[in-house]
Design an enzyme around this catalytic site. Structure first.
Site: not given
Ligand code: GRF
Length: 205
Positions: A15-16, A96, A110, A112, A177
């Site tokens: 959940g970062s 989904l 989303n 990725h 991200e």
């Molecule tokens: C991230 O690398 C995101 O791009 C991918 O899953 C990971 C989730 O990380 N879909 P977090 O749970 O948000 O820390």
């Protein structure tokens, strides 16, 4: 007057990205409210943050539902009752269905950890290293029923270093991200980006 964005964030793990979105809403960097965070499993680490910060959250455990359709209908019900009008997938590890996606047209995004369409699916950073890619990155995109498909909103690029492992590359990529996700949400909440007939439309500020 722009839409008051009521976000529903779906997580499966750490959940970062969810925390970065929460911090951006809190600081006013993002004009949106988190209506609810939903985890699809009891062990999602991100739930610790939800409990500590008292942010509205729920667990809709996929294992408790006999079918994907039943799980998704519980998800929809919870999102609607929380007043959600926009969904952020943040490390949500479930594909989904078209029914679910069509129920929220242009309202699900989303992140990725690759420059899509390269390296879809699991372990994208490891895939980039295995392929000998010199650069990789992350992509925030609108969600369609296909895995890691859907029109791109924004991307960030990072070099793959000669000694990178999946762990070092992932760690270096993660702050990008977070920044990319906030940037995508800023563009959307300001009305500068939207999905029209399956295509991302951009308006200059
Ligand atoms: C991230 O690398 C995101 O791009 C991918 O899953 C990971 C989730 O990380 N879909 P977090 O749970 O948000 O820390």
């Amino acid at each position: 007057m722009t839409t008051p964005y009521q976000l529903g964030i779906l997580i499966s793990g750490r959940g970062s990205n969810m925390q970065a979105i929460a911090a951006a809403c809190q600081s006013g960097q993002l004009h949106a409210t988190i209506a609810i965070i939903i985890a699809d499993n009891l062990d999602a680490k991100g739930l610790d943050f939800c409990k500590q910060t008292n942010i509205s959250h729920a667990i809709i455990d996929r294992k408790s539902y006999p079918t994907k359709a039943a799980f998704e209908s519980a998800l929809t019900e919870k999102l609607k009752s929380a007043g959600v009008n926009f969904i952020c997938l943040a490390g949500f590890m479930r594909l989904l269905s078209a029914d679910f996606v069509n129920h929220w047209p242009g309202q699900i995004i989303n992140i990725h950890p690759s420059l899509l369409p390269a390296f879809k699916g699991l372990d994208a950073q490891a895939q980039a290293i295995a392929a000998g890619a010199k650069t990789t990155g992350c992509t925030v995109h609108y969600v369609t029923a296909g895995m890691d498909e859907g029109p791109t909103i924004c991307q960030r690029q990072i070099d793959v270093l000669p000694n990178d492992t999946a762990a070092t590359l992932s760690a270096r990529l993660l702050p990008l991200e977070h920044e990319c996700y906030i940037n995508a949400l800023q563009l959307i909440t300001k009305g500068l980006v939207r999905l029209e007939n399956g295509v991302v439309k951009v308006t200059k500020e």
